[in-house]
Design an enzyme around this catalytic site. Structure first.
Site, PDB file in Angstrom:
ATOM      1  N   ARG A  49       0.859  -1.190   0.000  1.00 56.02           N
ATOM      2  CA  ARG A  49       0.000   0.000   0.000  1.00 56.02           C
ATOM      3  C   ARG A  49       0.890   1.233   0.000  1.00 56.02           C
ATOM      4  O   ARG A  49       2.112   1.126   0.113  1.00 56.02           O
ATOM      5  CB  ARG A  49      -1.007   0.007   1.174  1.00 56.02           C
ATOM      6  CG  ARG A  49      -0.609  -0.568   2.496  1.00 56.02           C
ATOM      7  CD  ARG A  49       0.476   0.148   3.258  1.00 56.02           C
ATOM      8  NE  ARG A  49       0.247   1.568   3.407  1.00 56.02           N
ATOM      9  CZ  ARG A  49       1.179   2.464   3.661  1.00 56.02           C
ATOM     10  NH1 ARG A  49       2.458   2.083   3.805  1.00 56.02           N
ATOM     11  NH2 ARG A  49       0.907   3.725   3.760  1.00 56.02           N
ATOM     12  N   GLY A  50       0.241   2.416  -0.125  1.00 53.31           N
ATOM     13  CA  GLY A  50       1.006   3.657  -0.256  1.00 53.31           C
ATOM     14  C   GLY A  50       1.155   3.971  -1.738  1.00 53.31           C
ATOM     15  O   GLY A  50       1.480   3.073  -2.537  1.00 53.31           O
ATOM     16  N   ALA A  51       0.918   5.242  -2.096  1.00 55.59           N
ATOM     17  CA  ALA A  51       0.784   5.591  -3.520  1.00 55.59           C
ATOM     18  C   ALA A  51       1.978   5.172  -4.391  1.00 55.59           C
ATOM     19  O   ALA A  51       1.803   4.463  -5.394  1.00 55.59           O
ATOM     20  CB  ALA A  51       0.485   7.084  -3.651  1.00 55.59           C
ATOM     21  N   GLN A 177      -1.684   2.550  10.110  1.00 57.67           N
ATOM     22  CA  GLN A 177      -0.410   2.615   9.386  1.00 57.67           C
ATOM     23  C   GLN A 177       0.644   3.380  10.194  1.00 57.67           C
ATOM     24  O   GLN A 177       1.837   3.116  10.059  1.00 57.67           O
ATOM     25  CB  GLN A 177      -0.598   3.309   8.022  1.00 57.67           C
ATOM     26  CG  GLN A 177      -1.389   2.517   6.999  1.00 57.67           C
ATOM     27  CD  GLN A 177      -2.854   2.872   7.037  1.00 57.67           C
ATOM     28  OE1 GLN A 177      -3.386   3.281   8.074  1.00 57.67           O
ATOM     29  NE2 GLN A 177      -3.536   2.710   5.928  1.00 57.67           N
ATOM     30  N   ASP A 218      -1.981  10.823  -2.108  1.00 52.74           N
ATOM     31  CA  ASP A 218      -2.381   9.749  -3.030  1.00 52.74           C
ATOM     32  C   ASP A 218      -2.685  10.284  -4.415  1.00 52.74           C
ATOM     33  O   ASP A 218      -2.599   9.564  -5.409  1.00 52.74           O
ATOM     34  CB  ASP A 218      -3.593   9.002  -2.482  1.00 52.74           C
ATOM     35  CG  ASP A 218      -3.127   8.060  -1.390  1.00 52.74           C
ATOM     36  OD1 ASP A 218      -2.946   8.528  -0.248  1.00 52.74           O
ATOM     37  OD2 ASP A 218      -2.879   6.885  -1.710  1.00 52.74           O
ATOM     38  N   ASN A 228      -5.386  12.420   0.556  1.00 54.46           N
ATOM     39  CA  ASN A 228      -4.457  11.617   1.365  1.00 54.46           C
ATOM     40  C   ASN A 228      -5.284  10.901   2.426  1.00 54.46           C
ATOM     41  O   ASN A 228      -6.506  11.085   2.527  1.00 54.46           O
ATOM     42  CB  ASN A 228      -3.368  12.512   1.986  1.00 54.46           C
ATOM     43  CG  ASN A 228      -2.240  11.694   2.583  1.00 54.46           C
ATOM     44  OD1 ASN A 228      -1.712  10.789   1.940  1.00 54.46           O
ATOM     45  ND2 ASN A 228      -1.869  11.970   3.818  1.00 54.46           N
ATOM     46  N   LYS A 229      -4.613  10.093   3.223  1.00 48.18           N
ATOM     47  CA  LYS A 229      -5.282   9.272   4.239  1.00 48.18           C
ATOM     48  C   LYS A 229      -6.300  10.076   5.046  1.00 48.18           C
ATOM     49  O   LYS A 229      -6.023  11.213   5.440  1.00 48.18           O
ATOM     50  CB  LYS A 229      -4.215   8.674   5.160  1.00 48.18           C
ATOM     51  CG  LYS A 229      -4.706   7.757   6.256  1.00 48.18           C
ATOM     52  CD  LYS A 229      -5.598   6.653   5.771  1.00 48.18           C
ATOM     53  CE  LYS A 229      -5.006   5.796   4.676  1.00 48.18           C
ATOM     54  NZ  LYS A 229      -6.005   4.926   3.997  1.00 48.18           N
TER      55      LYS A 229
HETATM   56  O1  MRU Z   1      -4.451   3.335   2.448  1.00 42.16           O
HETATM   57  P1  MRU Z   1      -2.973   3.535   2.292  1.00 42.16           P
HETATM   58  O2  MRU Z   1      -2.175   3.014   3.433  1.00 42.16           O
HETATM   59  O3  MRU Z   1      -2.481   3.051   0.946  1.00 42.16           O
HETATM   60  O4  MRU Z   1      -2.809   5.121   2.298  1.00 42.16           O
HETATM   61  C1  MRU Z   1      -1.529   5.665   2.187  1.00 42.16           C
HETATM   62  C2  MRU Z   1      -1.508   7.137   2.310  1.00 42.16           C
HETATM   63  O5  MRU Z   1      -2.510   7.792   2.487  1.00 42.16           O
HETATM   64  C3  MRU Z   1      -0.161   7.795   2.108  1.00 42.16           C
HETATM   65  O6  MRU Z   1      -0.062   8.966   2.854  1.00 42.16           O
HETATM   66  C4  MRU Z   1       0.009   8.140   0.619  1.00 42.16           C
HETATM   67  O7  MRU Z   1      -0.230   7.012  -0.178  1.00 42.16           O
HETATM   68  C5  MRU Z   1       1.348   8.676   0.326  1.00 42.16           C
HETATM   69  S1  MRU Z   1       2.574   7.447   0.501  1.00 42.16           S
HETATM   70  C6  MRU Z   1       4.093   8.063   0.120  1.00 42.16           C
END
Ligand code: MRU
Length: 321
Positions: A49-51, A177, A218, A228-229
């Site tokens: 996970r994470g963009a 996270q 994201d 973002n989250k």
């Molecule tokens: O649901 P997730 O854990 O994939 O969400 C991740 C985030 O919101 C991060 O802040 C975002 O992807 C940036 S990661 C460098």
């Protein structure tokens, strides 16, 4: 010196090997995906996970299809459908689809990610005066990328430059996270941090104990609005109220010129159990209706500056979009 945090995702001998983030911090386990279906499942269940990590996963998914003989266009569609908000996923898929050698392209994307994040980190570190107490949300670290991290990359670069940052780590309900992943990374890196409940951020800011907020993204719409989250928007409003700089750190691959504003960004809805259960145990009464939006959108006017691998800009119009 070798990186204390191994690569999040790698192409190896015709398969995709990734850190299974569902098992952290208890266990650093590697999950091997040998088909597009296995990789889609890993993305859906947030093993990866994470963009930016999703960008690499999308790219490696197309590469997998090209070696397993699965129909590539169909693989691309399935990969993109796994998670809708992070634009990097579609970016990684499309870039690899357009390449003459998908395996080489996926490996290039992975290598570029780490290089980009190091550059981004070096630019962003300049924003953090010595001894800054930085609050971050979710995990925008090495685990959210192929390596090094974006928001945590900024903090890590500041640490490497001897600026002595310390970090307030939001636990980040409901998937945690922050508590599980950001805390794990910062301990490995030897960067001082304290874990806080999400709801504590307001009080910390009111007490004058937060000098800056740095988060990842994201997707950044053409007008500079940032998905973002979930919880990020609230932090940005609080930051404005308390006159604290609010920085968004993201690679150029997170900028989406096709999406005009934040209102046009699809926000993922996830399963009710993520909220109604805690560590596998039900906490809400049976039958409770749940709204589980995984992201929110912060309007551009609340962002003090954006940090990309190309530098720091304060006006969305100056983003390299
Ligand atoms: O649901 P997730 O854990 O994939 O969400 C991740 C985030 O919101 C991060 O802040 C975002 O992807 C940036 S990661 C460098």
């Amino acid at each position: 010196m070798s990186d204390p945090i191994p690569p999040t995702i790698e192409w190896q001998d015709g398969s995709v090997r990734l850190i299974d983030q569902r098992r952290l911090p208890d266990e650093l386990a590697i999950l091997e995906c040998r088909s597009v279906g296995e990789l889609c499942e890993a993305i859906r269940t947030m093993a990866v996970r994470g963009a930016p990590a999703l960008g690499a996963a999308g790219a490696m998914g197309v590469a997998l299809a090209s070696v397993t003989g699965e129909p590539v266009e169909d693989a691309a569609r399935r990969l993109k459908a796994t998670r809708p908000t992070a634009i990097n996923l579609a970016w990684g898929v499309d870039r690899t689809l357009a390449a003459s050698d998908p395996v080489a392209e996926a490996q290039r994307i992975a290598a570029e990610d780490v290089a980009c994040n190091r550059q981004l980190g070096a630019h962003g570190a300049e924003l953090l005066p010595h001894g800054s107490r930085v609050l971050t949300h979710c995990n925008a670290g090495s685990l959210a990328c192929v390596g090094y991290g974006t928001a945590l990359g900024v903090i890590r670069a500041a640490h490497e430059q001897g600026r002595g940052p310390s970090v307030w780590v939001d636990e980040t309900r409901p998937v945690l996270q922050g508590a599980r992943l950001t805390a794990w990374e910062l301990s490995r890196l030897g960067i001082p941090f304290r874990l806080v409940a999400d709801a504590m951020a307001a009080g910390l800011m009111a007490a004058g104990e937060v000098d800056a907020i740095v988060v990842g993204a994201d997707r950044i719409a053409a007008n500079g609005d940032v998905a973002n989250k979930v919880g990020t928007y609230g932090l940005a409003v609080l930051a404005q109220h308390h006159n604290i700089p609010f920085y968004v750190a993201a690679p150029v691959s997170t900028l989406d010129r096709e999406t005009p504003t934040g209102d046009d960004i699809p926000v993922e809805r996830r399963a009710a159990d993520e909220l109604a259960e805690l560590a596998g145990r039900r906490i809400a009464p049976a039958g409770t209706e749940v709204e589980n939006r995984a992201f929110d959108v912060t309007p551009a006017e609340l962002v003090t500056a954006y940090v990309t691998e190309e530098g720091v800009v304060s006006r969305p119009g100056d983003l390299p979009i």
